[in-house]
Design an enzyme around this catalytic site. Structure first.
Site, PDB file in Angstrom:
ATOM      1  N   ASP A  96     128.304 107.958  16.670  1.00 40.11           N
ATOM      2  CA  ASP A  96     128.558 106.871  17.622  1.00 40.11           C
ATOM      3  C   ASP A  96     129.213 105.666  16.952  1.00 40.11           C
ATOM      4  OD1 ASP A  96     128.503 105.569  20.050  1.00 40.11           O
ATOM      5  OD2 ASP A  96     126.462 104.821  19.785  1.00 40.11           O
ATOM      6  N   ARG A 111     133.915 100.933  19.142  1.00 44.19           N
ATOM      7  CA  ARG A 111     133.729  99.584  18.581  1.00 44.19           C
ATOM      8  C   ARG A 111     134.492  99.418  17.270  1.00 44.19           C
ATOM      9  NH1 ARG A 111     127.512  99.998  18.893  1.00 44.19           N
ATOM     10  NH2 ARG A 111     128.135 102.098  19.523  1.00 44.19           N
ATOM     11  N   SER A 133     129.562 114.827  25.048  1.00 44.14           N
ATOM     12  CA  SER A 133     128.380 115.063  25.889  1.00 44.14           C
ATOM     13  C   SER A 133     128.802 115.402  27.314  1.00 44.14           C
ATOM     14  CB  SER A 133     127.472 113.825  25.893  1.00 44.14           C
ATOM     15  OG  SER A 133     127.965 112.872  26.812  1.00 44.14           O
ATOM     16  N   THR A 134     127.869 116.030  28.049  1.00 42.24           N
ATOM     17  CA  THR A 134     128.159 116.370  29.448  1.00 42.24           C
ATOM     18  C   THR A 134     128.411 115.093  30.264  1.00 42.24           C
ATOM     19  OG1 THR A 134     125.745 116.550  29.671  1.00 42.24           O
ATOM     20  CG2 THR A 134     126.974 118.603  29.582  1.00 42.24           C
ATOM     21  N   ASN A 147     130.180 112.513  28.945  1.00 40.59           N
ATOM     22  CA  ASN A 147     131.440 111.897  28.485  1.00 40.59           C
ATOM     23  C   ASN A 147     132.618 112.168  29.430  1.00 40.59           C
ATOM     24  OD1 ASN A 147     130.755 112.327  24.921  1.00 40.59           O
ATOM     25  ND2 ASN A 147     130.415 110.549  26.238  1.00 40.59           N
TER      26      ASN A 147
HETATM   27  C1  FPP Z   1     131.056 108.163  20.504  1.00 43.87           C
HETATM   28  O1  FPP Z   1     131.627 106.935  20.137  1.00 43.87           O
HETATM   29  C2  FPP Z   1     131.831 109.250  19.935  1.00 43.87           C
HETATM   30  C3  FPP Z   1     132.350 110.283  20.654  1.00 43.87           C
HETATM   31  C4  FPP Z   1     132.179 110.406  22.113  1.00 43.87           C
HETATM   32  C5  FPP Z   1     133.149 111.328  19.982  1.00 43.87           C
HETATM   33  C6  FPP Z   1     132.634 111.753  18.643  1.00 43.87           C
HETATM   34  C7  FPP Z   1     133.442 112.840  18.072  1.00 43.87           C
HETATM   35  C8  FPP Z   1     133.941 112.848  16.809  1.00 43.87           C
HETATM   36  C9  FPP Z   1     133.720 111.723  15.890  1.00 43.87           C
HETATM   37  C10 FPP Z   1     134.718 113.986  16.225  1.00 43.87           C
HETATM   38  C11 FPP Z   1     134.526 115.273  16.961  1.00 43.87           C
HETATM   39  C12 FPP Z   1     135.063 116.384  16.160  1.00 43.87           C
HETATM   40  C13 FPP Z   1     134.735 117.649  16.406  1.00 43.87           C
HETATM   41  C14 FPP Z   1     135.219 118.703  15.488  1.00 43.87           C
HETATM   42  C15 FPP Z   1     133.906 118.029  17.531  1.00 43.87           C
HETATM   43  P1  FPP Z   1     131.996 105.896  21.277  1.00 43.87           P
HETATM   44  O2  FPP Z   1     133.383 106.160  21.715  1.00 43.87           O
HETATM   45  O3  FPP Z   1     130.985 105.981  22.383  1.00 43.87           O
HETATM   46  O4  FPP Z   1     131.873 104.553  20.513  1.00 43.87           O
HETATM   47  P2  FPP Z   1     131.464 103.140  21.128  1.00 43.87           P
HETATM   48  O5  FPP Z   1     130.012 103.261  21.538  1.00 43.87           O
HETATM   49  O6  FPP Z   1     131.660 102.206  19.999  1.00 43.87           O
HETATM   50  O7  FPP Z   1     132.367 102.871  22.297  1.00 43.87           O
END
Ligand code: FPP
Length: 261
Positions: free
Chosen positions: A32, A36, A77-78, A80
Site C-alpha cells: 500500500d 501517495r 483486490s475485488t 479495486n
Molecule cells: C495500493 O496502493 C496498491 C495497489 C492497488 C497495487 C499494488 C500492486 C503492486 C505494487 C504490483 C503488483 C505486481 C504484481 C506482479 C501483481 P494505493 O494505490 O491504494 O496507494 P494509496 O493508498 O497511497 O493511494
C-alpha cells in the site's frame, strides 16, 4: 534522487546475512501507498504503481535470505475495480510489467509462483500470463511467491462455501464432516500454511479484506514507509518486530500457568 516519502523513517539498517531463529516462514504484504508516493512527487498514480513493482522485485529478492519461505502479496483486490478505468487498466498491466523482466529469473532461481483470486473478470491475456508463470515455475521449491490478484478474503470464503455446498449437494461430501481443516482446504490459498506475519506499509492499520480466514493467528506489523520505498531493511525490521512478539495461539505462557495442588 527524491527523498523517502514524508511518512518514511530514517534509512533502516541493512538486512542480516543469516536469518535469526524464530523468523516467520510465511510473510504476507499489503503493498500500500503507491498513490501517495506518486502524489508526493507530483507524479501520476501510474508511476507509483510502477515503482511498486520495483519494490516487489526488491522484496522477493531479499525475503529468502531473511528466512522467509512463502511470500504472499496483495496485487489487486475485488474492491479495486471501483477505481477509475484508466487506473484499473494500469493495475492489470502490472503483472506483465513484472513477469516480462523477472519470470526467467524466478524460474532459474527456484521460485514457484502461484496466483490466487478470481480469474473471471480478468483480461484473457492476463489469465494466460498468470497461468504461464505458474506452469513454468511449477517444479520450483526454493521459495514460493503467491500473488493475490482480483482477490478478496470475503469472496474467497464465499467461493469456498459454495464449492463445499455443491459437493454436499452432489453427495460427494458429508456436511457433518466439514470442519476448519475442510474449509481451509477449499480456499484458493489451500496448500500453504497460514501467514505468520502480515505487513502493511504506508501507515494504514487495517486488513482491507486480505487473507481474512488465514489471518486468524498472524502477527500484524504496520510500517510508516510507503510501498514504493520498501527496502530489504524494512522487511528485516518487520521480522525483528515479529520475533519480539509472544505468540500463544490462544494458549498461555507455560511459566504463567499455576499448577493447582
Ligand atoms: C495500493 O496502493 C496498491 C495497489 C492497488 C497495487 C499494488 C500492486 C503492486 C505494487 C504490483 C503488483 C505486481 C504484481 C506482479 C501483481 P494505493 O494505490 O491504494 O496507494 P494509496 O493508498 O497511497 O493511494
Amino acid at each position: 534522487m527524491a527523498a523517502r516519502s514524508k511518512t518514511s523513517r530514517a534509512e533502516p539498517a541493512p538486512a542480516p546475512a543469516v536469518p535469526a531463529a524464530g523468523s516467520p516462514l510465511h510473510v504476507a504484504i499489503v503493498m500500500d501507498g503507491n498513490g501517495r508516493w506518486a502524489k508526493h512527487r507530483g507524479l501520476p498514480r501510474t508511476m507509483g504503481h510502477r515503482a511498486g513493482v520495483e519494490a516487489l522485485r526488491r522484496t522477493v529478492s531479499a525475503a529468502p535470505d531473511l528466512g522467509v519461505r512463502w511470500l504472499t502479496v496483495f496485487g489487486f483486490s475485488t474492491e479495486n475495480w471501483s477505481r477509475p478505468a484508466s487506473e484499473v487498466r494500469e493495475l492489470m498491466a502490472l503483472p506483465k510489467r513484472y513477469f516480462d523482466s523477472d519470470l526467467k529469473r524466478l524460474e532459474r532461481e527456484g521460485v514457484r509462483v502461484r496466483s490466487v483470486g478470481r480469474r473471471q473478470g480478468l483480461p484473457e491475456d492476463l489469465v494466460t500470463l498468470l497461468d504461464e508463470a505458474e506452469r513454468r515455475t511449477a517444479q520450483n521449491d526454493r521459495f514460493f511467491l503467491q500473488i493475490a490478484f482480483n482477490y478478496g478474503g470475503q469472496a474467497d470464503i464465499a467461493d469456498a462455501a459454495r464449492r463445499l455446498a455443491e459437493a454436499a449437494a452432489a453427495g460427494r461430501l458429508d456436511p457433518a464432516s466439514v470442519d476448519e481443516a475442510t474449509f481451509a482446504g477449499a480456499l484458493s490459498t489451500a496448500g500453504l500454511p497460514p501467514p505468520d506475519l502480515i505487513i502493511r506499509p504506508s501507515g494504514e492499520q487495517r486488513l482491507s479484506n486480505f487473507l481474512l480466514w488465514e489471518a486468524a493467528y498472524a502477527e500484524l506489523v504496520f510500517q510508516d514507509v510507503l510501498w514504493p520505498d520498501y527496502a530489504a531493511g524494512d522487511l528485516s525490521a518487520a521480522i525483528d518486530i515479529f520475533r519480539s512478539r509472544d505468540r500463544r495461539f490462544g494458549g498461555a505462557v507455560a511459566d504463567d500457568i499455576l499448577v493447582a495442588g
